[in-house]
Design a protein around this motif. Structure first.
Motif, PDB file in Angstrom:
ATOM      1  N   ILE A 184       0.844  -1.196   0.000  1.00  0.00           N
ATOM      2  CA  ILE A 184       0.000   0.000   0.000  1.00  0.00           C
ATOM      3  C   ILE A 184       0.880   1.247   0.000  1.00  0.00           C
ATOM      4  O   ILE A 184       0.649   2.199  -0.752  1.00  0.00           O
ATOM      5  CB  ILE A 184      -0.953  -0.014   1.216  1.00  0.00           C
ATOM      6  CG1 ILE A 184      -1.977  -1.144   1.054  1.00  0.00           C
ATOM      7  CG2 ILE A 184      -1.658   1.319   1.370  1.00  0.00           C
ATOM      8  CD1 ILE A 184      -2.816  -1.407   2.277  1.00  0.00           C
ATOM      9  N   LEU A 219       2.653   1.818  -3.359  1.00  0.00           N
ATOM     10  CA  LEU A 219       1.798   2.388  -4.396  1.00  0.00           C
ATOM     11  C   LEU A 219       1.540   3.879  -4.194  1.00  0.00           C
ATOM     12  O   LEU A 219       1.170   4.577  -5.128  1.00  0.00           O
ATOM     13  CB  LEU A 219       0.472   1.630  -4.466  1.00  0.00           C
ATOM     14  CG  LEU A 219       0.616   0.223  -5.041  1.00  0.00           C
ATOM     15  CD1 LEU A 219      -0.689  -0.528  -4.945  1.00  0.00           C
ATOM     16  CD2 LEU A 219       1.082   0.278  -6.479  1.00  0.00           C
ATOM     17  N   GLN A 220       1.754   4.368  -2.953  1.00  0.00           N
ATOM     18  CA  GLN A 220       1.631   5.815  -2.752  1.00  0.00           C
ATOM     19  C   GLN A 220       2.730   6.530  -3.516  1.00  0.00           C
ATOM     20  O   GLN A 220       2.539   7.637  -4.009  1.00  0.00           O
ATOM     21  CB  GLN A 220       1.757   6.195  -1.278  1.00  0.00           C
ATOM     22  CG  GLN A 220       0.961   5.360  -0.325  1.00  0.00           C
ATOM     23  CD  GLN A 220      -0.510   5.473  -0.544  1.00  0.00           C
ATOM     24  OE1 GLN A 220      -0.965   6.452  -1.128  1.00  0.00           O
ATOM     25  NE2 GLN A 220      -1.257   4.489  -0.107  1.00  0.00           N
ATOM     26  N   PRO A 222       2.291   5.119  -7.940  1.00  0.00           N
ATOM     27  CA  PRO A 222       0.902   4.674  -8.144  1.00  0.00           C
ATOM     28  C   PRO A 222       0.742   3.783  -9.365  1.00  0.00           C
ATOM     29  O   PRO A 222      -0.171   2.977  -9.422  1.00  0.00           O
ATOM     30  CB  PRO A 222       0.125   5.972  -8.330  1.00  0.00           C
ATOM     31  CG  PRO A 222       1.048   7.068  -7.952  1.00  0.00           C
ATOM     32  CD  PRO A 222       2.439   6.568  -7.980  1.00  0.00           C
TER      33      PRO A 222
END
Lengths: 546, 262, 377
Positions: A526, A529-530, A533
């Motif tokens: 998570i 992906l910040q 993206p």
């Protein structure tokens, strides 16, 4: 499931050795051994027992091991009226232990088990037997067992056997065992030599003993410098090797976890990545693959039997069937539902979730809620000892198969007409169809192919895990993560991200435990992906309103 | 972020210098230099792929340059480095953009479209308690008059014709009371009459706003053109009056050369 | 209806009044109507309906995100469960020394070998702190996750998948025993609430009223938000986020605000749900639960104010009926119902009337302008 498997495996092994034994050893020995065993089992006096045990020690026929094993698990029975000893030879079939002939047992037979004390003695005999075993692995294992018992009385036996060994590896194992024993029982010089030998050959079992010697030697009033330094260098050598093996082991497990991830997500990488369809029923397709293997196994078992060649190779037959069944299911799903939902990813997500619920419940109703067992064929059970790292064959097969899938998929996409069409359609659906690409056919085939890959994944998971109606749910979140991390639409990205996630996962597990490891990986993804993206290989789109 | 004005004595609003931008090795913008004066109406032309859209994206913060500077000269003499700001921050400085495909809120009424575009405090909290004041109402009516949508105040924007949507979007830009208007192909998909009226509208805004128009339609350009900038391969190859530019041999080659290949 | 009214139509106003009447009357029937009478509502039934009201609040909170902002969150169950856990902590502490180990610590802590309450459990002796935490813990999680996700412009299905991963990871965490939240079993066997015996009928009534008040309160709050300029911006983000961004709005701020508000509402719903269900465990945040909520909203009608309430109650009534009568086929029925709704009823049950009307008028007027395909996100 695993336990029964192992057990079957052991049984087959014994069978194999007893056959080998029959060929290698003079038949008379076996007859004699049978006589003594029958006498031992039917006897009731302690002194007689002791004598028979002695006889058996001298005889050393492989059948002893076989019978002792059966005796321990309660497969031996004795009938007083007939004075006969029976041994279970198959499902509800019995042999007369004395003659080896199949007979029907008498009504008053009772299951006989050895006493605790006797069991100990017998297992010693079996171990001695193993020292002579034609199987080198077994011989080495037995020698190590004697070595690590560190009983002085075995040193002579071991030396005697060591001299007789032709195989250098086995001889080395015997020397190790002698050294192990000498650590405790030898003179000072013998101990130093043993420490050196054990250190040089990286005997992990000796680590604690050497550490103890080191502690004793450096805490006494007079410090034995030579002993201390040899202990220290032996420990460094052993620990270094252990670290190396840990790393290799982690790499292997990471590779194998990565391969599972790759197999479960590669199909998704095609349906989601290339076609933009969020198929929430992907997990159920995996389950469908697992159940296909289960059905093929049952069919083969029913029509050909457990010991047939067909059964040995049923898994190979099951693979294309698993692919075919799920590809067909994918085909139906695409034709019946998904083709109406292109360009509406959220709708396709919801609709396929409904399909997922329906499929899951249908599987549950048809096969039952409990997991079904799929057994590994012989050639996939067991493991390969890679310098101390155990690599199970089914995991190795999994890795090889994952590589195979990657190669075949990329060849199909790059070399075939269909692949060209797929790439064209994925880049620009309208343009491709106006250039004469039969886009609805291409979509159907692509979706079917992606689904088929899910089926293959399920087939392999059946070999290493459980097959149940909700097995797909375990993998669905993971596989979406893999695809997103890799970069949607990039198969190479999927391959790299599944290996990467597999390695990180297995690297973290020894530190954090399996569950925390997985949680950390999920949070890690998570976070990753910040910052990226688009994943590892972000897809660049030229469209304005993306 | 604000620093000493570079062009204190001039009346520039925008200075773009030595800007580079590549996508996957493709150089979309190559050493671009561009200056826009206060109240100026500038037209930008160039063949497809000349980097016109990327140029707009760079000014509005949609993409960041690899190199070079984009400086916005504020009213109060302070300069702002646009490369460091986000889209909404750039917009709040007074730079508004009309997209090529009309970009209006299809599910909102024409009225709400304008309300959403008013130059008010656009933070979350203020929007919770915002009420349309009488002044706002008057301003909205004025805009609706300008873009000729007064009678359709309660229609959904999605139900408007293509040309009306283009105008609505221009109206939304006006509601933002920007200093710089970036207008991407306003005449696309319009009838001749609508195109002409759009041209008149843009001309009437000249002086009140600084305007950059990107356009293909040569008739339309002839109508509105003051100073024309020609982009080719991400670089300014010519700047000048419409006729000057139209008769320039390099410009002709760029256009005709392409036509030969097509 | 006039522009300034909170409600869009007479029908909506009617529904809200009926809901209010239902919320007021049901507990009164429980109190007044004698047992065995036709009108009697048992405390158990009251709790069941109370749970449905909480589900309705949860559905409303998801609709606020999904229907009005276009953010399909598959992890809404996480916020609900976090709220539930927060209030559950208070209920666990109220068991006092009546637990299996006769200790003031919750049983599972004794089992883990704790001799003292961990620091972060101590404030939960206060029910008000627990309710406060039921809002703010989910709010904080949503804030952190939303800020990161929206800043890096994660949206559409990516946002959905990530929220699913988030709730999956959280569920794995709560399944662990040493996470001090009861592991697999979660919290149950409550004894007291607000100083009352847990199974006293007045507790069931109070909780039911509380849930009803929450639902109506949330409804009015969201109706007001949707009417404001904020609501305009919210729907504009759903339909054309770029335009909003290029009109000077920080869509990130708006989306974070909406996400946090929605998470807090879900958390409060969870807090009221737990005492009525009598249990909270990690399965409440399992990814399938998140999808269940999506089903309620889709069936009821996303992007309509009352739809999610109808959807949540309808599906749960159907569930309780089918799991009782045909336990095996519940998932099959739900699957087919949902599939039908997704394919043929894009606006759900509440959109059915309009849909039929449109169908009918379309058949009449031959000249139908090509209908524009509205993108769903």
């Amino acid at each position: 499931m695993m336990i029964t498997n192992k057990f079957n495996f052991m049984k087959t092994l014994y069978l194999l050795f007893s056959i080998l034994g029959m060929m290698g050893v003079v038949k008379a020995d076996e007859t004699k051994a049978r006589e003594v065993l029958v006498a031992l089992i039917s006897s009731s006096s302690k002194s007689e027992e002791a004598r028979y045990v002695e006889d058996l020690t001298e005889l050393g026929d492989p059948i002893i091991a076989n019978v002792v094993a059966s005796w321990r698990v309660g497969e031996i029975s004795y009938s007083k009226s007939q004075d006969k000893v029976y041994i279970v030879s198959g499902f509800e079939t019995y042999e007369d232990l004395l003659t080896g002939a199949v007979i029907s047992p008498a009504g008053d037979r009772a299951i006989d088990r050895p006493s605790r004390k006797l069991r100990k003695k017998l297992s010693r005999i079996v171990d001695f037997l193993d020292l002579k075993s034609p199987d080198l692995e077994k011989r080495m294992a037995a020698s190590r067992k004697f070595g690590s018992s560190q009983k002085p009385e075995f040193i002579e036996v071991l030396r005697e056997f060591e001299a007789k060994q032709d195989d250098p590896e086995v001889a080395a194992a015997f020397r190790e065992s002698i050294a192990m024993s000498l650590l405790e029982n030898g003179t000072r010089d013998e101990r130093i030599q043993s420490v050196k030998l054990l250190g040089d050959t990286y005997v992990f079992a000796a680590r604690d003993n050497i550490a103890k010697i080191l502690k004793d030697a450096s805490s006494g009033e007079t410090v034995d410098e030579e002993l201390v330094s040899s202990c220290k260098s032996a420990l460094i050598s052993i620990d270094g090797r252990q670290d190396l093996l840990d790393i290799v082991g982690t790499l292997f497990r990471g590779l194998s976890t990565g391969s599972v991830l790759l197999l479960v997500s590669y199909g998704l990488a095609i349906t989601f990545g290339q076609m933009g369809v969020i198929n929430m029923a992907h997990g159920e397709f995996i389950a469908l693959g697992g159940y296909s293997v289960y059905l093929v196994q049952n069919y083969v078992l029913k029509h050909f039997g457990e010991s047939s060649v067909m059964y040995e190779w049923y898994f190979v037959i099951a693979l294309p069937i698993a692919f075919g069944v799920t590809a067909l299911a994918g085909c139906l799903l695409e034709k019946g539902l998904i083709q109406f939902l292109y360009k509406r990813p959220l709708e396709s997500l919801l609709a396929t979730w409904a399909v997922s619920m329906i499929m899951q419940q249908a599987l549950r109703l048809y096969f039952g809620a409990a997991n079904v067992s799929v057994s590994s064929p012989e050639w996939l059970s067991g493991s390969y000892d890679f310098g101390g790292v155990m690599m199970s064959y089914n995991r190795i097969a999994l890795i090889v198969f994952a590589i195979f899938v990657v190669i075949v998929t990329s060849l199909l996409l790059s070399k075939t007409n269909w692949g060209l069409h797929v790439r064209a359609t994925m880049q620009n659906r309208q343009m491709a169809s106006s250039l004469g690409v039969p886009s609805s056919r291409v979509n159907m085939l692509t979706f079917a192919f992606g689904s088929g890959l899910a089926g293959l994944a399920g087939a392999f998971i059946a070999q290493i895990g459980n097959v149940g109606p909700s097995m797909g749910q375990t993998y669905i979140v993971d596989s979406f993560m893999v695809v997103v991390v890799g970069g949607v639409g990039n198969l190479m990205g999927t391959a790299i991200s599944s290996l990467g996630i597999g390695l990180v996962d297995q690297g973290l597990q020894p530190l954090l435990g399996p569950v925390m490891g997985k949680i950390s990986v999920l949070f890690g993804i998570i976070l990753f992906l910040q910052f990226r993206p688009g994943g590892i290989f972000p897809a660049r789109s030229r469209s304005l309103d993306d | 972020m604000s620093h000493k004005p570079l062009y204190k004595d001039t009346d520039l609003v925008l200075s773009i210098e030595s800007v580079m931008k590549s996508f996957d090795g493709f150089r979309a913008i190559n050493d671009l230099n561009f200056y826009l004066g206060e109240g100026e109406l500038r037209t930008i032309i160039g063949p497809n792929g000349a980097g016109k859209s990327t140029f707009m994206d760079l000014i509005t913060g949609r993409t960041r340059p690899d190199e070079g500077s984009l400086i916005y000269h504020q009213d109060d003499g302070h300069d702002m480095d646009l490369t460091k700001l986000r889209e909404y921050e750039i917009n709040r400085l007074g730079i508004s953009r009309k997209f090529q495909a009309p970009s209006v809120y299809q599910q909102h009424t024409v009225y709400d479209n304008i309300v959403l575009s008013l130059n008010k405090d656009r933070s979350v909290l203020k929007s919770l308690f915002y009420r349309v004041s009488a002044d706002d109402r008057e301003f909205i009516d004025e805009i609706l008059g300008t873009i000729r949508l007064k009678g359709m105040i309660n229609n959904l924007a999605g139900s408007l014709s293509h040309g009306q949507k283009q105008w609505l979007e221009i109206g939304m830009l006006l509601a933002q009371q920007p200093r710089i208007l970036l207008v991407d192909e306003p005449a696309a998909g319009m009838s001749d009459e609508e195109t002409e009226r759009t041209g008149e509208l843009l001309l009437s805004l000249e002086g009140k706003h600084s305007i950059i128009v990107v356009e293909h339609d040569m008739e339309f350009i002839r109508q509105i053109a003051r100073k024309v900038t020609v982009l080719h391969q991400g670089h300014v190859i010519k700047e000048g009056k419409f006729l000057e530019v139209a008769n320039d041999p390099t410009v002709k080659e760029v256009y005709l050369g392409r036509q030969k290949h097509e | 209806m006039n522009r300034n009214s909170l409600f869009d139509s007479k029908a909506e106003l009617g529904l809200v009044w009926s809901l209010l009447a239902f919320v007021l009357v049901l507990p009164i029937l429980n109190m007044v109507a004698p047992e065995g009478s036709f009108l009697h509502v048992s405390s158990f039934q009251l709790s069941v309906w109370g749970k449905y009201l909480c589900y309705a609040v949860l559905a409303v909170s998801l609709n606020f995100l999904w229907g009005y902002t276009g953010l399909l969150c598959l992890g809404q169950c996480l916020f609900f469960a976090l709220g539930g856990y927060a209030f559950g902590m208070y209920l666990m502490l109220m068991i006092g020394d009546l637990g299996g180990y006769k200790s003031s610590l919750p049983d599972f802590m004794i089992f883990l070998g704790y001799s003292e309450l961990p620091m972060y459990w101590k404030p939960f002796y206060s029910p008000y702190f627990a309710l406060f935490a039921a809002m703010w813990v989910p709010g904080l999680v949503a804030f952190l996750f939303g800020l990161l996700a929206f800043r890096s412009r994660i949206k559409g299905v990516y946002f959905s998948i990530l929220t699913q991963a988030l709730t999956y990871a959280a569920a794995l965490l709560f399944f662990r025993n040493d996470f001090t939240f009861g592991g697999n079993n979660g919290f149950t066997d409550f004894k007291f609430i607000f100083g009352q015996e847990f199974y006293d009928p007045s507790v069931a009534r109070g909780l039911f009223w509380g849930s009803g008040a929450l639902l109506l309160g949330v409804y009015v709050l969201l109706a007001w938000l949707l009417k404001s300029k904020f609501g305009l911006v919210q729907r504009a983000i759903r339909d054309s986020e770029n335009r909003v961004r290029f009109s000077g709005y920080s869509t990130t701020h708006y989306k974070v605000f909406i996400f946090v508000l929605s998470a807090m509402i879900a958390g409060l719903a969870g807090a009221l749900y737990v005492p009525q269900a009598g249990i909270i465990n990690p399965s409440e945040m399992w990814p399938t639960k998140g999808l269940d909520i999506v089903v309620w909203v889709a069936v009821g009608g996303r992007g309509s104010k009352f739809g999610p309430i109808i959807g949540a109650i309808l599906i749960n009534l159907l569930k309780s009926y089918t799991t009782r009568e045909y336990p095996e086929s519940w998932l099959l029925i739900l699957g087919f119902v949902f599939l039908f709704v997704v394919l043929f009823m894009p606006n759900g049950v509440v959109g059915l009337w309009d849909q039929l009307k449109e169908r009918f008028s379309k058949k009449r007027s031959a000249s139908d302008p090509g209908d524009e395909i509205l993108k769903s996100n």
